[in-house]
Scaffold this active site. Sequence first.
Site, short mmCIF file in Angstrom:
data_model
loop_
_atom_site.label_atom_id
_atom_site.label_comp_id
_atom_site.label_asym_id
_atom_site.label_seq_id
_atom_site.Cartn_x
_atom_site.Cartn_y
_atom_site.Cartn_z
N ASP A 11 119.20 41.19 2.24
CA ASP A 11 119.94 40.92 3.47
C ASP A 11 121.41 41.22 3.17
OD1 ASP A 11 120.57 39.72 6.08
OD2 ASP A 11 121.44 38.12 4.88
N ALA A 13 124.97 39.79 5.19
CA ALA A 13 125.86 38.62 5.23
C ALA A 13 125.19 37.37 4.65
CB ALA A 13 126.31 38.34 6.66
N ALA A 44 125.94 27.55 15.97
CA ALA A 44 126.03 29.00 15.81
C ALA A 44 125.14 29.49 14.67
CB ALA A 44 127.48 29.41 15.55
N MET A 48 120.54 32.08 12.77
CA MET A 48 121.10 33.04 11.84
C MET A 48 120.03 33.94 11.24
SD MET A 48 124.08 33.95 10.87
CE MET A 48 125.13 32.53 11.07
N LYS A 52 121.48 40.18 16.94
CA LYS A 52 122.54 39.40 17.58
C LYS A 52 122.26 39.09 19.06
CE LYS A 52 124.27 39.20 13.65
NZ LYS A 52 123.72 38.12 12.81
N HIS A 55 120.03 36.24 18.91
CA HIS A 55 120.83 35.11 18.43
C HIS A 55 121.53 34.43 19.61
CE1 HIS A 55 123.43 33.51 14.94
NE2 HIS A 55 123.80 32.85 16.02
N ARG A 159 114.23 40.51 13.10
CA ARG A 159 113.58 39.38 12.46
C ARG A 159 113.14 38.34 13.49
NH1 ARG A 159 118.67 39.24 8.73
NH2 ARG A 159 118.08 40.78 7.18
N ASP A 185 119.15 34.91 2.77
CA ASP A 185 119.80 33.61 2.73
C ASP A 185 119.48 32.73 3.93
OD1 ASP A 185 122.69 33.59 4.60
OD2 ASP A 185 121.59 35.46 4.31
#
Length: 268
Positions: A11, A13, A44, A48, A52, A55, A159, A185
């Site tokens: 991944d 970030a 927020a 994750m 986006k 998201h 994802r 992460d």
Amino acid sequence: MASGIQLVIFDWAGTTIDFGSLAPVRAFVELFRREDVAVTTAQARVPMGMHKKDHIREMLRISDVAARWQAAKGSPWTEADVDRLYHAVAPIQLDTIRQSAELVPGLLPVIENLRQSGLKIGGTTGYFVAAAQLVLEQAKTQGFIPDCSVNGDEVPKGRPAPWMVYRVMQQLNVYPPSAVLKVGDTLLDIEEGLNAGVWSVGVCDSSSECGYSLDEWQQLTGSQRDAAIAHAREKFLAAKAHAVIDSIHELPALVKSINERIARGEKP
């Protein structure tokens, strides 16, 4: 059949760049602030790892955020709002990426170790095209150049769908899935890897699950770090990760360990 791991897919970030995955969080907090809707960093972070646009939708589905949106706007959110917010977040996201573009400490020696072992290096990200390209450019200036990287706009669904992992495998001509290790992460990273049938591994210290900037992390006491890592580890294992590492430094040793498991006949 593969005799061991041939490809590691990272991944971005929170895993290879942007310790603590701060750029996405800051972008979404600012996006909603501009709509007169206050959201917390914890809210927020809930989705994750997703593309986006997904998201944003998932944030709006949080009951508290939905209530604040209705109070500010006078009506519930709609898919038209999701589309508008998705386009509005782009310039904000690019700004926050520029502010949080340092590689995770220790990444480059890990990549060198993996390459010396003959492994290929890939990447997947929930970032949209422009953001993904900017992250890749920032990483390249610091010496990290994966063999290929795929973003959520390049596949039918981001994802936790496995398509980004499959696209990397296809581009680098690596199969079967048991020859691939995915490192991420977030819990969605783990789910992405599991859905792809590859070895799925969580990294703790730089993760969104811990959520500390590098400066904040370095200021924690040893016991505070241990507690944060233990909490993240528990969440990764509950998500059925095949393994969890405290830090990216531990990845080469983990690859060797998984190769031993493969040699014993284990599969992901």
